[in-house]
Scaffold this motif. Structure first.
Motif, PDB file in Angstrom:
ATOM      1  N   ASP A  73       0.838  -1.208   0.000  1.00  0.00           N
ATOM      2  CA  ASP A  73       0.000   0.000   0.000  1.00  0.00           C
ATOM      3  C   ASP A  73       0.867   1.250   0.000  1.00  0.00           C
ATOM      4  O   ASP A  73       0.558   2.243  -0.667  1.00  0.00           O
ATOM      5  N   ASN A  74       1.948   1.193   0.742  1.00  0.00           N
ATOM      6  CA  ASN A  74       2.875   2.324   0.839  1.00  0.00           C
ATOM      7  C   ASN A  74       3.476   2.657  -0.521  1.00  0.00           C
ATOM      8  O   ASN A  74       3.407   3.800  -0.983  1.00  0.00           O
ATOM      9  N   ILE A  75       4.043   1.662  -1.185  1.00  0.00           N
ATOM     10  CA  ILE A  75       4.702   1.942  -2.465  1.00  0.00           C
ATOM     11  C   ILE A  75       3.692   2.297  -3.551  1.00  0.00           C
ATOM     12  O   ILE A  75       3.982   3.075  -4.462  1.00  0.00           O
ATOM     13  N   SER A  76       2.477   1.767  -3.462  1.00  0.00           N
ATOM     14  CA  SER A  76       1.461   2.079  -4.473  1.00  0.00           C
ATOM     15  C   SER A  76       1.118   3.570  -4.492  1.00  0.00           C
ATOM     16  O   SER A  76       0.747   4.121  -5.530  1.00  0.00           O
ATOM     17  N   LYS A  77       1.258   4.224  -3.334  1.00  0.00           N
ATOM     18  CA  LYS A  77       0.952   5.654  -3.228  1.00  0.00           C
ATOM     19  C   LYS A  77       2.136   6.532  -3.621  1.00  0.00           C
ATOM     20  O   LYS A  77       1.972   7.722  -3.874  1.00  0.00           O
ATOM     21  N   ARG A  78       3.324   5.929  -3.696  1.00  0.00           N
ATOM     22  CA  ARG A  78       4.531   6.738  -3.913  1.00  0.00           C
ATOM     23  C   ARG A  78       5.195   6.527  -5.272  1.00  0.00           C
ATOM     24  O   ARG A  78       5.903   7.404  -5.762  1.00  0.00           O
ATOM     25  N   ILE A  79       4.955   5.380  -5.880  1.00  0.00           N
ATOM     26  CA  ILE A  79       5.607   5.091  -7.153  1.00  0.00           C
ATOM     27  C   ILE A  79       4.824   5.678  -8.324  1.00  0.00           C
ATOM     28  O   ILE A  79       3.586   5.656  -8.334  1.00  0.00           O
ATOM     29  N   LYS A  80       5.528   6.216  -9.302  1.00  0.00           N
ATOM     30  CA  LYS A  80       4.897   6.684 -10.527  1.00  0.00           C
ATOM     31  C   LYS A  80       4.935   5.544 -11.531  1.00  0.00           C
ATOM     32  O   LYS A  80       6.006   5.123 -11.964  1.00  0.00           O
ATOM     33  N   ALA A  81       3.761   5.030 -11.878  1.00  0.00           N
ATOM     34  CA  ALA A  81       3.697   3.881 -12.783  1.00  0.00           C
ATOM     35  C   ALA A  81       2.425   3.934 -13.605  1.00  0.00           C
ATOM     36  O   ALA A  81       1.422   4.539 -13.198  1.00  0.00           O
ATOM     37  N   LYS A  82       2.461   3.290 -14.766  1.00  0.00           N
ATOM     38  CA  LYS A  82       1.275   3.215 -15.605  1.00  0.00           C
ATOM     39  C   LYS A  82       0.204   2.357 -14.953  1.00  0.00           C
ATOM     40  O   LYS A  82      -0.997   2.642 -15.042  1.00  0.00           O
ATOM     41  N   ARG A  83       0.654   1.287 -14.259  1.00  0.00           N
ATOM     42  CA  ARG A  83      -0.315   0.386 -13.640  1.00  0.00           C
ATOM     43  C   ARG A  83       0.287  -0.279 -12.409  1.00  0.00           C
ATOM     44  O   ARG A  83       1.438  -0.705 -12.415  1.00  0.00           O
ATOM     45  N   PHE A  84      -0.509  -0.349 -11.361  1.00  0.00           N
ATOM     46  CA  PHE A  84      -0.148  -1.058 -10.129  1.00  0.00           C
ATOM     47  C   PHE A  84      -1.318  -1.979  -9.803  1.00  0.00           C
ATOM     48  O   PHE A  84      -2.422  -1.522  -9.536  1.00  0.00           O
ATOM     49  N   LEU A  85      -1.077  -3.287  -9.853  1.00  0.00           N
ATOM     50  CA  LEU A  85      -2.169  -4.245  -9.737  1.00  0.00           C
ATOM     51  C   LEU A  85      -1.887  -5.278  -8.658  1.00  0.00           C
ATOM     52  O   LEU A  85      -0.924  -6.045  -8.753  1.00  0.00           O
ATOM     53  N   LYS A  86      -2.710  -5.297  -7.616  1.00  0.00           N
ATOM     54  CA  LYS A  86      -2.588  -6.320  -6.581  1.00  0.00           C
ATOM     55  C   LYS A  86      -2.977  -7.676  -7.178  1.00  0.00           C
ATOM     56  O   LYS A  86      -3.942  -7.790  -7.935  1.00  0.00           O
ATOM     57  N   LEU A  87      -2.217  -8.719  -6.836  1.00  0.00           N
ATOM     58  CA  LEU A  87      -2.462 -10.048  -7.372  1.00  0.00           C
ATOM     59  C   LEU A  87      -3.239 -10.905  -6.370  1.00  0.00           C
ATOM     60  O   LEU A  87      -3.047 -10.782  -5.157  1.00  0.00           O
ATOM     61  N   ASN A  88      -4.074 -11.782  -6.893  1.00  0.00           N
ATOM     62  CA  ASN A  88      -4.876 -12.669  -6.059  1.00  0.00           C
ATOM     63  C   ASN A  88      -4.078 -13.929  -5.743  1.00  0.00           C
ATOM     64  O   ASN A  88      -4.243 -14.970  -6.372  1.00  0.00           O
TER      65      ASN A  88
END
Length: 298
Positions: free
Chosen positions: A173-188
């Motif tokens: 959750d931390n890196i998802s808010k800080r990284i600049k990326a085209k897509r961030f997808l949590k995996l099941n």
């Protein structure tokens, strides 16, 4: 001609993939044998739509995914061999490394089935942490954040523009808010695979591997945890022991292929995940796929 055969791992599975290989030699025997070992109808799991079955019979359940992919890949590669095809060297992505060891005659089919039962069970029961895919990002920023954030590692370094992260939910959750990326997808997934979160599972798996004899490989194998051309069975065992707790270094694997004058990469399995990575990373290299009984050629 320098040809590499590559075998994909989890995420490449497709409903109906077994139907495309079941008429090949030994396919029915192999599905029946593995179904007895796993005490479930593996062909039916590949055949039916997962949303019509309970979770234990879902193809995306780790305990089913790994063995079903191996069965499809092993049938295809043996048919290629029977038709006179042979690679210069081989590599597999995560689970696919087991298929590579089978392809190189390091482990028997029966050993691989039993090994996958142990491995998939340990991974499914890990229940610690999670994973997320990251696409199109700044590599320098990613490396800095991974070093800065606790309980976070690069699990699959697939290419310069695609990685999979493993870590705690808080870290992801931390890196998802800080990284600049085209897509961030949590995996099941059930755990943080290919990370220190798998330490206990990796220890148990290593103990199991100690009961198996790794034979002299019939061709060089590139391991996930240490990408180099390897012909030593003892080294291959040590490297495979390290796989569960360490990242899949696929970008370095493709770099090694370039260094060793690869002219063609053949993905053997139900989808073109590795082929897609190869097309973007391996310029001027022919990319082929073998995924069905009517495609035993390249």
């Amino acid at each position: 001609m320098t040809v590499a055969w590559v075998f994909p791992g989890q995420g490449s599975q497709k409903i109906g993939m077994a139907n495309k290989v079941i008429d090949l030699p030994n396919a029915k025997f192999r599905f029946n044998y593995a179904s007895e070992v796993f005490e479930r109808n593996l062909f039916e799991i590949c055949e039916l739509n997962s949303d019509k079955k309970n979770l234990s019979d879902d193809l995306n359940n780790t305990k089913n995914t790994q063995i079903c992919l191996f069965l499809v890949e092993s049938v295809l590669l043996d048919s290629l061999k029977e038709n006179g095809f042979k690679p210069t060297y081989i590599a597999g992505h995560s689970l696919g490394e087991i298929t590579a060891l089978y392809c190189a005659d390091v482990l028997s089919f029966e050993d691989c089935v039993q090994l996958i039962k142990v491995r998939s069970g340990l991974m499914a029961d890990a229940a610690k942490g999670s994973m997320a895919a990251l696409i199109s990002f700044d590599r320098d920023q990613l490396d800095l954040l991974v070093e800065e954030i606790d309980d976070l590692v690069i699990a699959n370094d697939n290419s310069s523009s695609q990685v999979v992260l493993s870590g705690s939910e808080k870290a992801l959750d931390n890196i998802s808010k800080r990284i600049k990326a085209k897509r961030f997808l949590k995996l099941n997934v059930s755990g943080a695979f290919h990370s220190p979160f798998m330490k206990e599972s990796s220890f148990q798996f290593s103990k199991y591997l100690d009961t198996l004899e790794f034979n002299q490989p019939s061709m060089p194998v590139i391991s996930n945890s240490h990408p180099s051309l390897c012909n030593n069975p003892n080294d291959l065992k040590v490297r495979f022991k390290n796989q569960m707790c360490n990242g899949v270094r696929w970008r370095q694997t493709m770099d090694l292929m370039k260094e060793n004058s690869i002219l063609q990469m053949v993905e053997i399995g139900p989808s073109n995940v590795l082929g897609g990575l190869g097309k973007r990373h391996l310029k001027d290299v022919k990319i082929s796929q073998v995924s069905s009984a009517d495609q035993i050629k390249y």
